[in-house]
Design an enzyme around this catalytic site. Structure first.
Site, PDB file in Angstrom:
ATOM      1  N   CYS A  75       0.690  -1.283   0.008  1.00 38.25           N
ATOM      2  CA  CYS A  75       0.069  -0.106   0.065  1.00 38.25           C
ATOM      3  C   CYS A  75       0.881   1.183  -0.012  1.00 38.25           C
ATOM      4  CB  CYS A  75      -1.100   0.001   1.177  1.00 38.25           C
ATOM      5  SG  CYS A  75      -2.294   0.991   0.857  1.00 38.25           S
ATOM      6  N   HIS A 102      -3.487  -5.343   1.083  1.00 43.12           N
ATOM      7  CA  HIS A 102      -3.314  -5.663   2.531  1.00 43.12           C
ATOM      8  C   HIS A 102      -3.791  -7.082   2.670  1.00 43.12           C
ATOM      9  CE1 HIS A 102      -2.523  -1.634   4.030  1.00 43.12           C
ATOM     10  NE2 HIS A 102      -3.453  -1.036   3.312  1.00 43.12           N
TER      11      HIS A 102
END
Length: 494
Positions: free
Chosen positions: A336, A435
């Site tokens: 991310c 994630h």
């Protein structure tokens, strides 16, 4: 099955163990044949999760839902505050970002009724679907200066008709004063809802505290439903990153050394939970340049403020240490915000994150990221590096990342809708927006394969491990709690 009244765990202060106790009772009620669900009206955390509908809630409620054996939903945490600076939070309402507000702006009477209506409605919808609702308060139950503005503690309990249990952390000391003071600072109407006291994190011989139990009951006129001992052998995901700095033990011999770069505004640190438990791995969190350069694998985590954390990495020398370690043979992977940091640049022309318009990245990936106002939140299924097995994860991010300098597309993941994710340079350098990617065994095995000769230990089953931990937690709390009294309380009207 008989319907139970909601039970709510409030605290004498922050970090007394409300979230873990709530998770324990979610699993206890599941074990006892009920269909429980967690609820926290307002949560403040950087560690969030995407629901199956692609909306955002606090990770703690996702963990509690997992303990309850159900999918998470925004009704379990309708209001989420995500700090972007020490004074500014992103306000997420019913899973969608609403705006950024300062603490002064947020804690004001204007607009409060609208928020109260939203959180109350979320609870009402949830209660129709599940039995019982395990509610959690926030911080101290007796913040009398914020009583008129409170959405999450006693006003929520009154709306729900919940029976309230006050949780106190005896490990920090002052348990008598904190419990008595918390009860006495409540209004008469609020005290009617408080039906029990739970002492948490007890150390030592519990027999020595038996006189104290009667003293508390006599002082407060409320029964102590349990004294739960401190534990060290049960592993439940933590809500906050406060303890990560205690896990910065430097590299060791005989295992694969993995350094997670300790960012000031790190988010979703639970991405690395499986590696913490993997017997082949020694994982530590650090922003020490020497410790980073000694690692076999360097993981750059997500961030709530990518540009601000990138600025810090450049200022404190960590950025240079990461690139130096990569050139010396270490693996570097970004998730991310970490993926964004690994690129050539991160731009914020609209000021989405703050006043920094552009910073050069680490230059490890041929990509550029531009921050956008729209947030992506979704659960995803994907194949990792064209593997056949379907992997699962979730996305929560701002910004769009694109290729630079006519770079050839080399995605890390192919999603189920045939879109692509991330960028792959080689087996030692890649980044992804997903994630939870490390919760998939295919990814872990690929990451550790170059270092297989460093450890003879075997991997383990994450899902089975989690189930074991929830059951151990429930059994631990059940053993030290008067569950007959708890069920009696939940069958009574307030």
């Amino acid at each position: 099955m008989k319907r139970l009244r909601p039970i709510m765990f409030v605290g004498t202060g922050s970090d007394v163990g409300k979230s873990i106790i709530s998770a324990a009772f979610c699993r206890i009620f599941l074990q006892d044949g009920f269909c429980p669900a967690p609820f926290k009206a307002q949560n403040m955390a950087l560690n969030s999760y995407a629901t199956p509908e692609g909306l955002e809630i606090g990770r703690a409620q996702a963990v509690q839902a997992e303990a309850a054996g159900i999918d998470c939903h925004t009704d379990m945490n309708p209001l989420l505050l995500k700090p972007t600076t020490d004074k500014i939070c992103q306000v997420v309402l019913n899973g969608k970002p609403m705006n950024n507000q300062s603490a002064f702006e947020y804690f004001r009477e204007e607009g409060r009724d609208e928020l109260r209506t939203e959180v109350n409605s979320a609870f009402d919808r949830l209660e129709k679907r599940f039995n019982p609702i395990v509610m959690e308060g926030a911080g101290s139950v007796s913040e009398i200066n914020l009583r008129k503005l409170d959405l999450v503690n006693m006003p929520m309990a009154i709306h729900a008709g919940a029976n309230v249990i006050i949780v106190a952390d005896i490990d920090r000391g002052g348990v008598f004063a904190s419990v008595y003071g918390s009860v006495m600072l409540l209004t008469e109407e609020e005290r009617k809802h408080v039906k029990g006291i739970l002492i948490n994190k007890f150390r030592g011989d519990i027999r020595l505290f038996e006189p104290g139990i009667k003293m508390l009951e006599d002082l407060c006129g409320i029964p102590v439903i349990g004294v739960v001992p401190y534990y060290k052998d049960i592993y439940i995901e933590e809500e906050d990153s406060v303890m990560l700095q205690t896990k910065n033990i430097q590299a060791t011999q005989g295992k694969v050394n993995i350094a997670v770069v300790l960012l000031k505004r790190m988010s979703n640190f639970t991405d690395f939970n499986i590696l913490e438990r993997d017997p082949r791995v020694h994982l530590y969190y650090t922003n020490n340049t020497d410790e980073i350069e000694k690692a076999d694998i360097i993981l750059i985590p997500g961030s709530k403020s990518t540009l601000s954390d990138l600025y810090d990495l450049r200022r404190n020398g960590v950025a240079q240490s990461i690139t130096k370690a990569y050139k010396s043979g270490a693996t570097v992977m970004g998730i991310c915000g970490g993926f964004q940091i690994m690129g050539q640049e991160v731009c914020d022309p609209l000021g989405v994150e703050g006043n920094i318009e552009r910073l050069p990245g680490l230059g490890l990936l041929p990509v550029s990221t531009k921050m956008q106002g729209e947030k992506v939140t979704r659960q995803v299924k994907f194949s990792f590096l064209e593997s056949e097995k379907v992997c699962e994860g979730y996305e929560i991010h701002m910004g769009t990342t694109t290729l630079l300098n006519n770079a050839k597309g080399a995605p890390v993941n192919i999603l189920s809708d045939n879109s692509t994710d991330g960028y792959f340079v080689d087996s030692r350098c890649f980044g992804t927006y997903i994630h939870g990617i490390l919760d998939n065994s295919e990814v872990i095995e690929y990451l550790l394969k170059p270092y297989a000769d460093k450890s003879t230990s075997k991997s383990f089953d994450l899902k089975a491990f989690k189930e074991e931990q929830y059951n151990k937690l429930a059994n631990h709390v059940r053993k030290h709690t008067d569950m007959d009294l708890v069920y009696k309380i939940m069958n009574e009207k307030v």
